[in-house]
Design a protein around this motif. Structure first.
Motif, PDB file in Angstrom:
ATOM      1  N   ARG A  47      -8.094  22.796  -8.787  1.00  0.00           N
ATOM      2  CA  ARG A  47      -7.352  21.670  -8.246  1.00  0.00           C
ATOM      3  C   ARG A  47      -7.273  21.787  -6.731  1.00  0.00           C
ATOM      4  NH1 ARG A  47      -6.922  17.990 -12.090  1.00  0.00           N
ATOM      5  NH2 ARG A  47      -4.870  17.239 -11.452  1.00  0.00           N
ATOM      6  N   ALA A  48      -7.292  20.677  -6.067  1.00  0.00           N
ATOM      7  CA  ALA A  48      -7.195  20.646  -4.608  1.00  0.00           C
ATOM      8  C   ALA A  48      -6.321  19.464  -4.211  1.00  0.00           C
ATOM      9  CB  ALA A  48      -8.571  20.526  -3.968  1.00  0.00           C
ATOM     10  N   LYS A  49      -5.621  19.619  -3.095  1.00  0.00           N
ATOM     11  CA  LYS A  49      -4.753  18.550  -2.619  1.00  0.00           C
ATOM     12  C   LYS A  49      -5.598  17.402  -2.080  1.00  0.00           C
ATOM     13  CE  LYS A  49      -0.602  17.743   0.148  1.00  0.00           C
ATOM     14  NZ  LYS A  49       0.401  18.343   1.064  1.00  0.00           N
ATOM     15  N   SER A  50      -5.237  16.209  -2.488  1.00  0.00           N
ATOM     16  CA  SER A  50      -5.994  15.030  -2.084  1.00  0.00           C
ATOM     17  C   SER A  50      -5.034  13.902  -1.732  1.00  0.00           C
ATOM     18  CB  SER A  50      -6.926  14.578  -3.216  1.00  0.00           C
ATOM     19  OG  SER A  50      -7.598  13.382  -2.881  1.00  0.00           O
ATOM     20  N   SER A  51      -5.400  13.098  -0.753  1.00  0.00           N
ATOM     21  CA  SER A  51      -4.604  11.937  -0.359  1.00  0.00           C
ATOM     22  C   SER A  51      -5.373  10.668  -0.671  1.00  0.00           C
ATOM     23  CB  SER A  51      -4.253  11.988   1.133  1.00  0.00           C
ATOM     24  OG  SER A  51      -3.442  13.106   1.418  1.00  0.00           O
ATOM     25  N   ARG A  52      -4.675   9.669  -1.091  1.00  0.00           N
ATOM     26  CA  ARG A  52      -5.305   8.381  -1.393  1.00  0.00           C
ATOM     27  C   ARG A  52      -4.295   7.265  -1.154  1.00  0.00           C
ATOM     28  NH1 ARG A  52      -4.880   7.536  -7.877  1.00  0.00           N
ATOM     29  NH2 ARG A  52      -3.151   8.961  -8.267  1.00  0.00           N
ATOM     30  N   THR A  53      -4.815   6.077  -0.939  1.00  0.00           N
ATOM     31  CA  THR A  53      -3.973   4.896  -0.749  1.00  0.00           C
ATOM     32  C   THR A  53      -4.183   3.951  -1.916  1.00  0.00           C
ATOM     33  OG1 THR A  53      -4.060   5.101   1.664  1.00  0.00           O
ATOM     34  CG2 THR A  53      -3.432   2.964   0.760  1.00  0.00           C
ATOM     35  N   MET A  54      -3.095   3.543  -2.532  1.00  0.00           N
ATOM     36  CA  MET A  54      -3.155   2.626  -3.670  1.00  0.00           C
ATOM     37  C   MET A  54      -2.413   1.336  -3.339  1.00  0.00           C
ATOM     38  SD  MET A  54      -2.398   5.009  -7.003  1.00  0.00           S
ATOM     39  CE  MET A  54      -2.226   3.511  -7.979  1.00  0.00           C
ATOM     40  N   GLN A  55      -2.907   0.244  -3.873  1.00  0.00           N
ATOM     41  CA  GLN A  55      -2.212  -1.032  -3.792  1.00  0.00           C
ATOM     42  C   GLN A  55      -1.347  -1.159  -5.048  1.00  0.00           C
ATOM     43  OE1 GLN A  55      -2.314  -3.142  -1.131  1.00  0.00           O
ATOM     44  NE2 GLN A  55      -3.670  -1.680  -0.118  1.00  0.00           N
ATOM     45  N   VAL A  56      -0.041  -1.135  -4.856  1.00  0.00           N
ATOM     46  CA  VAL A  56       0.894  -1.113  -5.978  1.00  0.00           C
ATOM     47  C   VAL A  56       1.667  -2.423  -6.024  1.00  0.00           C
ATOM     48  CG1 VAL A  56       2.904   0.043  -6.970  1.00  0.00           C
ATOM     49  CG2 VAL A  56       1.090   1.388  -5.892  1.00  0.00           C
ATOM     50  N   ARG A  57       1.725  -3.011  -7.192  1.00  0.00           N
ATOM     51  CA  ARG A  57       2.467  -4.264  -7.380  1.00  0.00           C
ATOM     52  C   ARG A  57       3.897  -3.944  -7.770  1.00  0.00           C
ATOM     53  NH1 ARG A  57       3.018  -9.313  -5.616  1.00  0.00           N
ATOM     54  NH2 ARG A  57       4.257 -10.545  -7.084  1.00  0.00           N
ATOM     55  N   PRO A  71       0.838  -1.205   0.000  1.00  0.00           N
ATOM     56  CA  PRO A  71       0.000   0.000   0.000  1.00  0.00           C
ATOM     57  C   PRO A  71       0.871   1.252   0.000  1.00  0.00           C
ATOM     58  CG  PRO A  71       0.104  -0.934   2.213  1.00  0.00           C
ATOM     59  CD  PRO A  71       0.887  -1.855   1.324  1.00  0.00           C
ATOM     60  N   LEU A  72       0.516   2.210  -0.834  1.00  0.00           N
ATOM     61  CA  LEU A  72       1.224   3.491  -0.892  1.00  0.00           C
ATOM     62  C   LEU A  72       0.216   4.617  -0.674  1.00  0.00           C
ATOM     63  CD1 LEU A  72       3.696   3.188  -3.911  1.00  0.00           C
ATOM     64  CD2 LEU A  72       4.196   3.016  -1.476  1.00  0.00           C
TER      65      LEU A  72
END
Length: 280
Positions: A121-131, A51-52
């Motif tokens: 545009r607005a700052k946003s955070s998200r979590t991605m599952q990266v292989r 997760p990133l």
């Protein structure tokens, strides 16, 4: 992030400027994002999904990315909605720069959004599952296309760049696509030969045949037990022999070594060393 497109966009924007139907805004590519991840030695060899959590500029939710609190921005009169302005470069050619009034968006908010201040545009955070692919090395930079910030007005997403850090392993090392391991052996095994069990990373041990008279520091190879290559094949496991010298020798073992020393008293392993030193 860039502005996408190529030389065709540059000349197209110049020659089409000012005519009817030229006020449509151009798609804009999303920003590239950089992140870092630390993997264990085994994860780097076998690959892992991690997760990133990333922060980037994305379309403002309050104004749906328009920059205008009423959702009705107007076309920028300076660039006529293209987001670019021409500048002379000499030789009869002109190049383009991002429009200074709309910052390359092609739109100007009459009533700026209070959340994004008209930028859309607005700052946003998200979590991605990266292989992370198998076989990555410490310090390697991986590019994941289209995993960056979303584009504007139908533009493509940017890319995600992941810097990989790899922890060390208490037993195994790495040399290119090969893994390395140092295996201690007894003096008897090195002198007389024998079979030695060797651990592998994530798999069952392998047995290597030690030929008689194996010197300290000799490296042998267990094929196909190394790191993954890009084509899916694996490198080798390089096994270095280290003769283990006991700290205390007592009883029958000591008597046997004393007998061996007497039996080989006429041999001088340093004779060639001194001969070579004289020759130099």
């Amino acid at each position: 992030g860039g502005f996408g497109g190529g030389i065709g966009d540059v000349f197209g924007g110049l020659f089409n400027r000012g005519g009817a139907g030229t006020t449509r805004t151009q798609p804009r590519r999303g920003q590239d994002i950089e992140s870092e991840v630390t993997l264990s030695f085994t994860e780097a060899i076998e690959g892992a999904t991690v997760p990133l959590r990333m922060s980037s500029q994305q379309p403002c939710k309050a104004c749906s990315g328009t920059g205008d609190k009423n959702g009705t921005p107007r076309v920028c009169p300076t660039c006529v909605g293209t987001g670019q302005v021409a500048r002379g470069s000499g030789g009869g050619f002109s190049l383009t720069d991002p429009c200074p009034d709309c910052k390359g968006r092609g739109l100007i908010a009459e009533h700026p959004c209070g959340e994004c201040k008209g930028s859309g545009r607005a700052k946003s955070s998200r979590t991605m599952q990266v292989r992370i692919p198998a076989g990555v090395t410490d310090g390697q930079r991986i590019r994941l296309r289209g995993k960056g910030a979303p584009g504007e007005r139908g533009g493509p997403a940017g890319d995600l760049y992941v810097m990989v850090h790899v922890d060390t392993h208490p037993v195994f090392g790495r040399k290119d696509d090969n893994l390395t391991v140092t295996v201690p052996v007894t003096f008897a095994e090195a002198a007389l030969g024998g079979e030695v069990r060797v651990p592998t990373l994530g798999g069952p041990p392998v047995t290597l045949k030690l030929p008689p008279g194996t010197p300290n520091g000799r490296t042998m190879r267990a094929r196909g037990k190394g790191a993954f290559r890009k084509d899916g094949t694996r490198g080798d496991l390089l096994v270095t022999v280290e003769v283990s010298v006991p700290k205390d020798v007592t009883g029958n073992a000591r008597d046997a070594l004393e007998a061996y020393r007497e039996a080989t008293a006429g041999e001088d392993p340093r004779a060639e060393l001194f001969q070579a030193a004289k020759g130099a």
